[in-house]
Design a protein around this motif. Structure first.
Motif, PDB file in Angstrom:
ATOM      1  N   PHE A   1     -30.191   9.651 -19.412  1.00  0.00           N
ATOM      2  CA  PHE A   1     -31.134   9.003 -18.497  1.00  0.00           C
ATOM      3  C   PHE A   1     -32.275   9.929 -18.088  1.00  0.00           C
ATOM      4  O   PHE A   1     -33.429   9.490 -17.989  1.00  0.00           O
ATOM      5  N   VAL A   2     -31.989  11.213 -17.854  1.00  0.00           N
ATOM      6  CA  VAL A   2     -33.062  12.141 -17.482  1.00  0.00           C
ATOM      7  C   VAL A   2     -34.085  12.254 -18.610  1.00  0.00           C
ATOM      8  O   VAL A   2     -35.302  12.158 -18.381  1.00  0.00           O
ATOM      9  N   HIS A   3     -33.612  12.411 -19.838  1.00  0.00           N
ATOM     10  CA  HIS A   3     -34.541  12.540 -20.962  1.00  0.00           C
ATOM     11  C   HIS A   3     -35.237  11.219 -21.273  1.00  0.00           C
ATOM     12  O   HIS A   3     -36.403  11.216 -21.683  1.00  0.00           O
ATOM     13  N   TYR A   4     -34.536  10.114 -21.079  1.00  0.00           N
ATOM     14  CA  TYR A   4     -35.170   8.816 -21.344  1.00  0.00           C
ATOM     15  C   TYR A   4     -36.336   8.575 -20.396  1.00  0.00           C
ATOM     16  O   TYR A   4     -37.444   8.219 -20.829  1.00  0.00           O
ATOM     17  N   PHE A   5     -36.118   8.770 -19.107  1.00  0.00           N
ATOM     18  CA  PHE A   5     -37.185   8.508 -18.134  1.00  0.00           C
ATOM     19  C   PHE A   5     -38.302   9.555 -18.248  1.00  0.00           C
ATOM     20  O   PHE A   5     -39.474   9.231 -18.019  1.00  0.00           O
ATOM     21  N   TYR A   6     -37.946  10.791 -18.607  1.00  0.00           N
ATOM     22  CA  TYR A   6     -38.985  11.808 -18.830  1.00  0.00           C
ATOM     23  C   TYR A   6     -39.864  11.401 -20.012  1.00  0.00           C
ATOM     24  O   TYR A   6     -41.095  11.496 -19.954  1.00  0.00           O
TER      25      TYR A   6
END
Length: 315
Positions: free
Chosen positions: A103-108
């Motif tokens: 989720f962190v990499h997706y939203f980034y």
């Protein structure tokens, strides 16, 4: 159990990054205030755009999406960091680590793509002012945002798939980062992680260098178009509409770009400096974006003033 046993799925990871910072308790308090400010600022901007029909345009559709992504990105990242401080809970299970990583990499990634869409919207509005209304409609902008969301999902799923193929030689892994970051975690694997290195390089180009190159080329075209405007007032007005986006781009790209550029030319960076820089570059853009957009955008300020006038109580 043998010491050289291989664990394809370790029990979990110990996140050691933030606790290593000097006076880390003050930094955790700072993160808590930044997270609260991020939620309040972005939710406020979302409400202003949602309730103001004048802002139901392709431009503010992107801003609306960016605020949702900022809230989601911060929520995927900061609460777990604060939890580490409040309850000394540095252990993260494998599944939870994988979930946070995704989720962190997706939203980034999606935030980077949304900044590109903003540059495209500015390019069309300034370089093709007469056709912009037909080129960028609300439905077309929705399609562009949906496509970028799917593209970001594909990129991050590829990283995740390669990560779950790795094997680890210990049941619990120590990670020097402030969250379950893909890079620091996959480097701890004892199986061949060459595909992960290649995927990470591709990810860096896809999320940082290519979007930034597109944004810079867009502004070259914008500068050429603005230079042809004979009126000085017209030139200033055109440039003024771009300042907010340029500030957002600088806040988002420059810190992480500097960190990775220094790392690539093999200059040694102190671990605490790297963790501090990468954590600030992750939490500050979602906090600053709504503030910058609210204070620097006349349309948003006008809608806020109208809202206040409608709800003011006359004596």
């Amino acid at each position: 159990m043998e010491l050289n046993a291989t664990f394809s799925r370790p029990v979990g990871f110990f996140i050691m990054g933030l606790q290593s910072l000097p006076d880390s308790k003050y930094y955790f308090i700072f993160l808590a205030f930044v997270y609260i400010g991020t939620l309040l600022g972005n939710i406020f901007l979302i409400m202003v755009i949602w309730q103001s029909e004048a802002l139901h345009t392709p431009k503010y559709m992107v801003v609306f999406s960016l605020s949702i992504v900022d809230v989601s990105h911060s929520t995927a990242l900061v609460p777990k960091c604060i939890n580490q401080f409040l309850f000394d809970s540095r252990f993260v299970t494998y599944d939870l680590c994988l979930t946070q990583m995704f989720f962190v990499h997706y939203f980034y990634t999606l935030e980077s793509f949304l900044l590109v869409i903003m540059a495209f919207e500015r390019l069309v509005s300034i370089c093709f002012p007469l056709q912009s209304g037909t080129i960028l409609t609300n439905s077309r902008m929705f399609g562009i945002i949906a496509f970028c969301s799917a593209l970001a999902l594909t990129v991050v799923l590829a990283l995740t798939f390669l990560f779950i193929q790795l094997s680890f030689c210990k049941p619990i892994i120590m990670v020097m980062s402030f969250f379950c970051d893909h890079g620091p975690v996959f480097k701890m694997a004892c199986s061949d992680n060459t595909p992960n290195w290649k995927a990470t390089t591709f990810y860096m180009y896809a999320v940082i260098f290519v979007p930034l190159a597109f944004i810079l080329m867009s502004y070259v075209c914008i500068i050429v178009a603005v230079s042809r405007i004979t009126s000085v007032k017209g030139r200033w007005k055109a440039f003024k509409t771009c300042t907010v986006h340029l500030i957002l781009v600088s806040v988002f790209f420059l810190p992480i770009l500097v960190t990775y550029t220094i790392a690539w030319i093999y200059i040694t960076i102190d671990a605490n400096t790297r963790i501090l820089n990468t954590s600030l570059s992750a939490v500050l853009p979602p906090f600053l974006n709504p503030i910058i957009y609210t204070l620097k955008t006349e349309e948003v300020m006008e809608q806020i003033r109208r809202f206040r006038r409608r709800h003011s109580v006359k004596p």
